[in-house]
Scaffold this active site. Structure first.
Site, PDB file in Angstrom:
ATOM      1  N   ARG A  14      42.480  15.384  53.103  1.00 11.86           N
ATOM      2  CA  ARG A  14      41.585  14.442  52.417  1.00 11.86           C
ATOM      3  C   ARG A  14      40.542  13.882  53.382  1.00 11.86           C
ATOM      4  O   ARG A  14      39.393  14.300  53.389  1.00 11.86           O
ATOM      5  CB  ARG A  14      42.412  13.314  51.769  1.00 11.86           C
ATOM      6  CG  ARG A  14      41.636  12.486  50.721  1.00 11.86           C
ATOM      7  CD  ARG A  14      40.672  11.468  51.282  1.00 11.86           C
ATOM      8  NE  ARG A  14      41.319  10.450  52.122  1.00 11.86           N
ATOM      9  CZ  ARG A  14      40.653   9.500  52.737  1.00 11.86           C
ATOM     10  NH1 ARG A  14      39.322   9.426  52.646  1.00 11.86           N
ATOM     11  NH2 ARG A  14      41.278   8.627  53.500  1.00 11.86           N
ATOM     12  N   ASP A  15      40.947  12.952  54.238  1.00 15.55           N
ATOM     13  CA  ASP A  15      39.980  12.305  55.121  1.00 15.55           C
ATOM     14  C   ASP A  15      39.390  13.287  56.123  1.00 15.55           C
ATOM     15  O   ASP A  15      38.250  13.133  56.557  1.00 15.55           O
ATOM     16  CB  ASP A  15      40.642  11.133  55.854  1.00 15.55           C
ATOM     17  CG  ASP A  15      39.637  10.155  56.415  1.00 15.55           C
ATOM     18  OD1 ASP A  15      38.437  10.306  56.131  1.00 15.55           O
ATOM     19  OD2 ASP A  15      40.042   9.230  57.136  1.00 15.55           O
ATOM     20  N   HIS A 212      45.260   3.368  60.828  1.00 10.74           N
ATOM     21  CA  HIS A 212      44.369   4.500  60.575  1.00 10.74           C
ATOM     22  C   HIS A 212      43.219   4.406  61.574  1.00 10.74           C
ATOM     23  O   HIS A 212      42.401   3.481  61.507  1.00 10.74           O
ATOM     24  CB  HIS A 212      43.843   4.418  59.137  1.00 10.74           C
ATOM     25  CG  HIS A 212      42.918   5.530  58.756  1.00 10.74           C
ATOM     26  ND1 HIS A 212      43.324   6.637  58.058  1.00 10.74           N
ATOM     27  CD2 HIS A 212      41.584   5.702  58.984  1.00 10.74           C
ATOM     28  CE1 HIS A 212      42.302   7.435  57.843  1.00 10.74           C
ATOM     29  NE2 HIS A 212      41.229   6.888  58.413  1.00 10.74           N
ATOM     30  N   HIS A 214      39.937   6.122  63.848  1.00 15.06           N
ATOM     31  CA  HIS A 214      38.914   7.136  64.078  1.00 15.06           C
ATOM     32  C   HIS A 214      38.552   7.108  65.562  1.00 15.06           C
ATOM     33  O   HIS A 214      38.572   6.057  66.206  1.00 15.06           O
ATOM     34  CB  HIS A 214      37.683   6.884  63.201  1.00 15.06           C
ATOM     35  CG  HIS A 214      37.913   7.267  61.779  1.00 15.06           C
ATOM     36  ND1 HIS A 214      37.312   8.361  61.191  1.00 15.06           N
ATOM     37  CD2 HIS A 214      38.699   6.723  60.824  1.00 15.06           C
ATOM     38  CE1 HIS A 214      37.715   8.461  59.932  1.00 15.06           C
ATOM     39  NE2 HIS A 214      38.557   7.470  59.689  1.00 15.06           N
ATOM     40  N   CYS A 245      33.482   9.434  57.408  1.00 21.54           N
ATOM     41  CA  CYS A 245      33.296   8.777  56.111  1.00 21.54           C
ATOM     42  C   CYS A 245      31.854   8.953  55.649  1.00 21.54           C
ATOM     43  O   CYS A 245      30.932   8.621  56.392  1.00 21.54           O
ATOM     44  CB  CYS A 245      33.636   7.296  56.210  1.00 21.54           C
ATOM     45  SG  CYS A 245      33.360   6.383  54.670  1.00 21.54           S
ATOM     46  N   ASN A 254      38.918  11.518  62.559  1.00 19.89           N
ATOM     47  CA  ASN A 254      40.164  10.791  62.748  1.00 19.89           C
ATOM     48  C   ASN A 254      40.759  11.128  64.116  1.00 19.89           C
ATOM     49  O   ASN A 254      40.434  12.149  64.729  1.00 19.89           O
ATOM     50  CB  ASN A 254      41.179  11.223  61.684  1.00 19.89           C
ATOM     51  CG  ASN A 254      40.734  10.858  60.288  1.00 19.89           C
ATOM     52  OD1 ASN A 254      40.970   9.757  59.817  1.00 19.89           O
ATOM     53  ND2 ASN A 254      40.079  11.803  59.612  1.00 19.89           N
TER      54      ASN A 254
END
Length: 310
Positions: A14-15, A212, A214, A245, A254
């Site tokens: 996903r990310d 989370h 980055h 993003c 990430n």
């Protein structure tokens, strides 16, 4: 000396992919998910239920859920930015497929980013996420929420720590079963991360906290270690350090799964992820993507001299 193990939540499907310009085929995403399971991942964020016009890479969310393997012991997560997203996540479980286990909701910590990312202010986000968590939980999904831009905002800059602590408390009161803090644009430093993680853990008590990160400025592994020392035991990461993003200018990928596995593994902290399998998966997926992936450990591998692991 024994150290408490951590859990890694793999977000590469996903990310890791949402910001890619070229569409990654559904079959390749499903193959990636299977590779992640093979290397030891037990929680995987597989898709995002968002408007495909805004995030074209996630247009196949329902097809991904329909194609998920049985994978006993593995939990699959769908990201939801609004109630419509939660409805889609719930409905995707009725396709006869294995279905999702968790709904990941998102509360942005600033009005500036929240309006651009989700079309809502912080106050609106509190109301919306309260309803989303309730709906997801009622449908049998593990209902968790991420507080985005917790360490800095691409539009407003500094985010007061007390605001993040208060938002975490509001989401705990709203029924969140796990709360994550996201360094969405990778501006946090270890002292800041350790302080905020410790303060939030003290505030929300028994509710698990996830981090989370980055790696925009190369500090994500150091920030992960600071968070671990402050009590965090669950971390998001993406194979190969993929990600970004679409609505956060300057956000890089990430933190790489390989980075976390190397960092924690050599520090005596179990992750459940096989580092060699992760590096192999990195090299395999780099062929799918047509380029080398950013992860440094993915390039260098584990610490091995003359065939012997050091």
């Amino acid at each position: 000396m024994r150290h408490s193990p951590i859990q890694i939540v793999e977000v590469s499907p996903r990310d890791g992919l949402q910001n890619e310009k070229g569409f990654v085929e559904t079959a390749d995403k499903l193959a990636l998910i299977n590779r992640l399971i093979s290397m030891g991942a037990t929680r995987i964020e597989v898709a995002s239920f968002v408007n495909p016009r805004r995030v074209p890479q996630m247009a196949d969310a329902e097809a991904i859920v329909a194609g998920l393997p049985e994978a006993p012991g593995v939990r699959f997560i769908g990201l939801c930015l609004n109630e419509r997203g939660v409805d889609r996540a719930i409905a995707s479980r009725d396709t006869g497929a294995r279905g999702l286990d968790e709904a990941g909701c998102v509360l942005v910590s600033t009005d500036g980013f929240g309006i651009i990312n989700q079309g809502q202010s912080v106050a609106d986000g509190i109301v919306a996420n309260t309803a989303m968590l309730k709906k997801a939980h009622a449908a049998g999904l593990f209902a968790q929420v991420t507080i985005s831009a917790a360490f800095g905002c691409p539009y407003e800059g500094h985010v007061p720590p007390q605001r993040v602590i208060d938002l975490a408390a509001r989401m705990a009161d709203a029924g969140a079963q796990e709360i994550a803090l996201a360094d969405t644009i990778g501006v946090g430093v270890p002292s800041q991360v350790g302080d905020l993680v410790g303060a939030v853990i003290a505030k929300i008590g028994a509710i698990p906290l996830r981090l989370h990160l980055h790696d925009t400025r190369g500090l994500a592994p150091a920030n992960a270690w600071a968070a671990y020392q402050a009590g965090c035991r669950v971390f998001d990461s993406a194979l190969g350090g993929l990600g970004g993003c679409p609505f956060a200018p300057g956000a890089a990928g990430n933190v790489g799964t390989e980075e976390l596995v190397y960092l924690f593994g050599r520090s005596g902290v179990a992750t459940g992820i096989d580092i060699d399998a992760a590096v192999d998966a990195n090299h395999w997926f780099s062929q799918i993507m047509g380029r080398e992936l950013p992860s440094r450990v993915g390039k260098a591998g584990d610490f091995i001299i003359k065939g012997i692991r050091v």
